[in-house]
Design a protein around this motif. Structure first.
Motif: not given
Length: 95
Positions: A34-39, A44-55
């Motif tokens: 999520a960190r690497n994708q969101g950098l 908003v896209k960074g938050l999407e990566w975070l939600v996907i990782g948590e799910a």
């Protein structure tokens, strides 16, 4: 981040690696992804990566083991095993 003398660097590196290996490695991988994708993207896209990782992490037994170990006041035993929703029996005692 930690600063150590040159002669202690190898020992400290192995100590950190040992602590990370005992941890929930799937969760650590999801955080790094999520960190690497969101950098380089918008918030908003960074938050999407975070939600996907948590799910994704909720489908690993470690997501159950961590809170249980905390409640039972014991060291967690993280395995990185996937929960098979089709074949895993429901645990009525899980809280």
């Amino acid at each position: 981040t930690k600063i150590v003398p040159d002669d202690q660097l190898e020992a400290e590196t192995y100590a950190l690696a040992g602590r990370l290996a005992k941890a929930a490695t799937q969760a650590i991988g999801a955080i790094k992804n999520a960190r690497n994708q969101g950098l380089g993207c918008d918030p908003v896209k960074g938050l999407e990566w975070l939600v996907i990782g948590e799910a994704e992490n909720m489908f690993f037994r470690d997501a159950r083991e961590g809170p249980r170990a905390y409640i039972e006041r014991r060291e967690p035993n993280f395995t990185g095993e996937w929960i098979d929703l089709q074949y895993d029996a429901f645990d009525p005692d899980y809280r």
